[in-house]
Design an enzyme around this catalytic site. Structure first.
Site, PDB file in Angstrom:
ATOM      1  N   ASP A  47       9.711   0.975   4.880  1.00 48.86           N
ATOM      2  CA  ASP A  47      10.820   0.351   5.609  1.00 48.86           C
ATOM      3  C   ASP A  47      11.720   1.402   6.251  1.00 48.86           C
ATOM      4  O   ASP A  47      12.112   1.285   7.421  1.00 48.86           O
ATOM      5  CB  ASP A  47      11.645  -0.534   4.664  1.00 48.86           C
ATOM      6  CG  ASP A  47      10.795  -1.592   3.990  1.00 48.86           C
ATOM      7  OD1 ASP A  47       9.648  -1.805   4.433  1.00 48.86           O
ATOM      8  OD2 ASP A  47      11.266  -2.198   3.013  1.00 48.86           O
ATOM      9  N   LEU A  74      12.983  -8.585   6.323  1.00 51.26           N
ATOM     10  CA  LEU A  74      12.886  -7.765   7.533  1.00 51.26           C
ATOM     11  C   LEU A  74      13.626  -6.443   7.349  1.00 51.26           C
ATOM     12  O   LEU A  74      14.018  -5.790   8.309  1.00 51.26           O
ATOM     13  CB  LEU A  74      13.439  -8.528   8.746  1.00 51.26           C
ATOM     14  CG  LEU A  74      12.720  -9.847   9.060  1.00 51.26           C
ATOM     15  CD1 LEU A  74      13.415 -10.575  10.214  1.00 51.26           C
ATOM     16  CD2 LEU A  74      11.249  -9.606   9.404  1.00 51.26           C
ATOM     17  N   SER A  75      13.824  -6.078   6.090  1.00 53.76           N
ATOM     18  CA  SER A  75      14.380  -4.758   5.745  1.00 53.76           C
ATOM     19  C   SER A  75      15.791  -4.533   6.222  1.00 53.76           C
ATOM     20  O   SER A  75      16.113  -3.502   6.823  1.00 53.76           O
ATOM     21  CB  SER A  75      13.482  -3.637   6.262  1.00 53.76           C
ATOM     22  OG  SER A  75      12.321  -3.634   5.547  1.00 53.76           O
ATOM     23  N   SER A  76      16.669  -5.484   5.925  1.00 51.43           N
ATOM     24  CA  SER A  76      18.074  -5.226   6.237  1.00 51.43           C
ATOM     25  C   SER A  76      18.589  -4.051   5.403  1.00 51.43           C
ATOM     26  O   SER A  76      19.493  -3.336   5.838  1.00 51.43           O
ATOM     27  CB  SER A  76      18.926  -6.479   6.022  1.00 51.43           C
ATOM     28  OG  SER A  76      18.753  -6.979   4.728  1.00 51.43           O
ATOM     29  N   SER A  77      17.999  -3.815   4.234  1.00 53.24           N
ATOM     30  CA  SER A  77      18.463  -2.676   3.410  1.00 53.24           C
ATOM     31  C   SER A  77      18.190  -1.362   4.111  1.00 53.24           C
ATOM     32  O   SER A  77      19.073  -0.512   4.234  1.00 53.24           O
ATOM     33  CB  SER A  77      17.753  -2.647   2.054  1.00 53.24           C
ATOM     34  OG  SER A  77      17.674  -3.902   1.507  1.00 53.24           O
ATOM     35  N   GLU A 122      17.816   4.336  -1.981  1.00 58.43           N
ATOM     36  CA  GLU A 122      17.455   3.012  -2.505  1.00 58.43           C
ATOM     37  C   GLU A 122      16.806   3.132  -3.893  1.00 58.43           C
ATOM     38  O   GLU A 122      17.091   2.343  -4.794  1.00 58.43           O
ATOM     39  CB  GLU A 122      16.523   2.292  -1.526  1.00 58.43           C
ATOM     40  CG  GLU A 122      16.289   0.863  -1.931  1.00 58.43           C
ATOM     41  CD  GLU A 122      16.082  -0.081  -0.763  1.00 58.43           C
ATOM     42  OE1 GLU A 122      16.400   0.276   0.382  1.00 58.43           O
ATOM     43  OE2 GLU A 122      15.597  -1.189  -1.030  1.00 58.43           O
ATOM     44  N   THR A 151       0.824  -1.216   0.000  1.00 58.86           N
ATOM     45  CA  THR A 151       0.000   0.000   0.000  1.00 58.86           C
ATOM     46  C   THR A 151       0.856   1.263   0.000  1.00 58.86           C
ATOM     47  O   THR A 151       0.372   2.326  -0.387  1.00 58.86           O
ATOM     48  CB  THR A 151      -0.910   0.023   1.241  1.00 58.86           C
ATOM     49  OG1 THR A 151      -0.130  -0.377   2.368  1.00 58.86           O
ATOM     50  CG2 THR A 151      -2.084  -0.913   1.086  1.00 58.86           C
TER      51      THR A 151
HETATM   52  C1  GLA Z   1       9.092  -3.872   0.481  1.00 64.34           C
HETATM   53  C2  GLA Z   1       9.262  -2.387   0.143  1.00 64.34           C
HETATM   54  C3  GLA Z   1       8.237  -1.546   0.913  1.00 64.34           C
HETATM   55  C4  GLA Z   1       6.816  -2.083   0.727  1.00 64.34           C
HETATM   56  C5  GLA Z   1       6.784  -3.606   0.973  1.00 64.34           C
HETATM   57  C6  GLA Z   1       5.444  -4.212   0.662  1.00 64.34           C
HETATM   58  O1  GLA Z   1       9.420  -4.090   1.822  1.00 64.34           O
HETATM   59  O2  GLA Z   1      10.563  -1.949   0.469  1.00 64.34           O
HETATM   60  O3  GLA Z   1       8.324  -0.201   0.490  1.00 64.34           O
HETATM   61  O4  GLA Z   1       6.309  -1.769  -0.542  1.00 64.34           O
HETATM   62  O5  GLA Z   1       7.761  -4.281   0.232  1.00 64.34           O
HETATM   63  O6  GLA Z   1       4.467  -3.741   1.534  1.00 64.34           O
END
Ligand code: GLA
Length: 402
Positions: A183, A133-136, A171, A45
């Site tokens: 993230d 889990l957004s290591s980036s 990014e 979203t």
């Molecule tokens: C990844 C992207 C986020 C988001 C999610 C899905 O984590 O980095 O910006 O779009 O996917 O909700």
């Protein structure tokens, strides 16, 4: 000494071993941290200007470093000894390595006119890589805090939201992933014990209390590398934009799927090819589910949270088509465990993790069920991690020696 201070002190000790400058003056050592995130609900979203509800988590990236005056950034990975580096005056293009995220952050901060220093650092992570889990974002935020001179946002006239947006720019434009803001927002603005509601259009946000007295967030890692993610992610973005554009032909006020409600979508369904219609249905329904989850958490109606998570997962599986057999199996296994209040896939999909809201006294039962049933169903070894919602990125206070 707390476990946390112990970890920081030993990271600083490691830095002294790798870097003469740190050993010569240990009082100059600083430690920057950037947490990972788990998204409770509101998936895909963010780039549709909708709502998201992530939390920063205690799994994080730390960089122990000493600032230098030579405009060189040199970082060593604690785990492998691998080194990466670049000059702040000549930032190299992305090369497909982890250092891209550090260099991209430096590029975005400098583009915004922020003063940076060189550094010698060592990087340690408790965040599994490529697990969704957004290591980036964690690396971008830790890098931003490590690079800024002084590491004081007010001194530069910016806030945590501005820093998150600069990291997103890094990014998007340097690394080349067209992610939304979720993230970086979570890693920058997370609050201990709370989830964070973000309106991705107005950028207004607020903390949302979690029922942490009796419940905990549990992340179950499918241990499936997220292969198709980058290309499929960008395809989903294009499809959402195409759906919004087709509806906007008839409804001039529509700028993104955020502006579409279920009735409007039904009215214009025949303008959309079946695939675009399914994508739009997911986004429109998911925005509504985020707001309903907020209400259910506020009133302590946890069974409703469970239903909303289940509906989100089903929509991501059937309409947005970003789940996987492993994610589906993980959610099915968890849902059957008494005390698991809510379970769904989290993050972009195509592998990665599920997020579960679990009664504290049911965490062991969940772990046992997953460790028994998941390998049998998928042939893979899962990881089950109880996580606490954590504060956003920053410099650790007095964590270094001396
Ligand atoms: C990844 C992207 C986020 C988001 C999610 C899905 O984590 O980095 O910006 O779009 O996917 O909700």
């Amino acid at each position: 000494m707390t476990e946390d201070r112990l970890a920081s002190a030993s990271l600083a000790e490691q830095l002294r071993r790798f870097e003469a400058a740190a050993d010569a003056d240990p009082t100059a050592i600083r430690i920057a941290r950037g947490p990972g995130r788990v998204n409770l609900i509101g998936e895909h979203t963010d780039y549709n200007e909708g709502f998201v509800l992530p939390a920063a988590i205690g799994l994080e990236i730390r960089v122990a470093f000493v600032p230098t005056a030579d405009r060189r950034v040199e970082v060593t990975l604690l785990e492998t000894g691998e080194r990466g580096g670049f000059s702040l005056d000549d930032i190299p293009p992305a090369s497909g390595r982890w250092i891209d995220y550090v260099a991209g952050t430096a590029w975005a901060l400098q583009e915004a006119g922020l003063p940076l220093h060189g550094l010698r650092g060592i990087l340690a992570s408790t965040l599994p890589r490529s697990s969704g889990l957004s290591s980036s974002a964690a690396l971008e935020l830790a890098s931003a805090w490590a690079l800024l001179e002084p590491p004081d946002l007010a001194a530069h006239g910016i806030d945590r939201m501005a820093l998150a947006r600069l990291c997103q720019r890094a990014e998007n434009e340097h690394v080349g992933v067209r992610c939304g803001l979720m993230d970086q927002f979570a890693s920058s603005l997370g609050q201990h014990g709370r989830a964070m509601l973000l309106d991705c259009r107005s950028l207004e946000y607020r903390p949302v209390e979690l029922p942490t007295a009796d419940h905990v967030l549990v992340v179950c890692d499918t241990n499936v590398p997220r292969r198709l993610e980058a290309s499929e992610y960008n395809t989903r973005r294009d499809q959402c934009e195409a759906a919004a554009a087709a509806i906007a032909d008839a409804e001039p006020g529509v700028r993104s799927l955020r502006d579409v409600d279920p009735a409007m979508l039904a009215r214009h369904a025949d303008r959309l090819a079946p695939e675009l219609r399914m994508r739009a249905e997911h986004i429109v329904g998911e925005n509504d589910r985020v707001l309903r989850t907020i209400d259910a958490l506020a009133t302590g109606t946890l069974p409703a949270v469970g239903e909303l998570f289940a509906a989100s997962h089903a929509s991501l599986r059937d309409r947005f088509e970003v789940s996987s057999p492993e994610l589906d199996a993980m959610v099915e296994i968890a849902t059957a465990v008494p005390g698991v209040v809510a379970a769904r896939m989290t993050g972009a999909g195509f592998g990665g993790c599920t997020v579960n809201l679990v009664r504290r006294d049911a965490v062991d039962a969940l772990r046992e069920a997953v460790e028994r049933d998941y390998p049998a169903r998928t042939g893979r070894t899962p990881r089950v991690l109880a996580v606490e919602a954590a504060d956003g990125a920053g410099i650790l206070d007095g964590a270094g020696p001396g």
